[in-house]
Write an enzyme that holds these catalytic residues in place. Structure first.
Site, short mmCIF file in Angstrom:
data_model
loop_
_atom_site.label_atom_id
_atom_site.label_comp_id
_atom_site.label_asym_id
_atom_site.label_seq_id
_atom_site.Cartn_x
_atom_site.Cartn_y
_atom_site.Cartn_z
N TYR A 41 11.09 0.27 3.14
CA TYR A 41 9.99 -0.67 3.32
C TYR A 41 8.63 -0.10 2.93
O TYR A 41 7.71 -0.85 2.60
CB TYR A 41 9.97 -1.23 4.75
CG TYR A 41 11.07 -2.24 4.94
CD1 TYR A 41 10.98 -3.50 4.37
CD2 TYR A 41 12.22 -1.91 5.64
CE1 TYR A 41 12.00 -4.42 4.52
CE2 TYR A 41 13.25 -2.81 5.79
CZ TYR A 41 13.14 -4.08 5.23
OH TYR A 41 14.15 -4.99 5.36
N GLU A 42 8.49 1.20 2.95
CA GLU A 42 7.22 1.81 2.55
C GLU A 42 7.10 1.95 1.03
O GLU A 42 6.05 1.66 0.47
CB GLU A 42 7.05 3.19 3.20
CG GLU A 42 6.70 3.13 4.67
CD GLU A 42 5.31 2.57 4.95
OE1 GLU A 42 4.39 2.75 4.14
OE2 GLU A 42 5.15 1.94 6.01
#
Length: 167
Positions: A55-56
């Site tokens: 997700y980063e």
């Protein structure tokens, strides 16, 4: 003139970092993180780390994101220049004592050592909003399906040998 020199230096560094960058495959990254001792580190599983990195940065070591406050986030774990590294542009605490551009290559050791400092801080993985939103409290076993490796869950070792999920 000094400004242009700084811009050229930053662009040159980013170009070199991009040439040595890598977008990891999920299981490949899981094995690297496990080998680096992140499985069970401060109570977090490889699933937590994979979910966070997905997700980063989408597992992309060259990913850079710029924030409204002028700071930037670097690398696979998106480590912030105001706190963790020095990008030579914004004021920083540089708590990992490193250049932010060193986080943009395929070599993960410096990223991992810095991420361990973040997780060792009072906030732990809640330092990353994406982990809180997408990973905390969720079943993270899917992140290791098909990776054929041992994972630490609640201080016990369990084998995961299921088929690859579509993540």
């Amino acid at each position: 003139m000094k400004v242009w020199g700084a811009v050229v230096a930053i662009l040159a560094t980013l170009m070199v970092a991009t040439l040595d960058s890598k977008i990891y495959r999920r299981c490949e990254l899981a094995r690297k993180l496990d080998k680096a001792g992140l499985n069970g580190y401060k109570g977090y599983t490889i699933g937590d780390w994979l979910c966070l990195a997905h997700y980063e940065s989408g597992f992309d070591t060259s990913f850079v994101d710029h924030n409204p406050d002028g700071s930037s986030e670097y690398g696979i774990f998106q480590l912030n220049s105001a706190w963790w590294c020095n990008n030579a542009v914004t004021p920083t605490w540089n708590l990992c004592h490193m250049d932010c551009h060193d986080l943009l290559n395929r070599h993960l050791l410096d990223d991992i050592l810095c991420a361990k400092k973040v997780v060792s801080s009072k906030r732990g993985m809640t330092s990353w909003d994406s982990w809180t939103e997408h990973c905390d409290g969720h079943d993270l076993s899917q992140w290791l399906k098909g990776c054929k490796m041992s994972v630490r869950i609640d201080s016990k070792i369990r084998q995961i040998h299921n088929s690859e999920p579509q993540i």
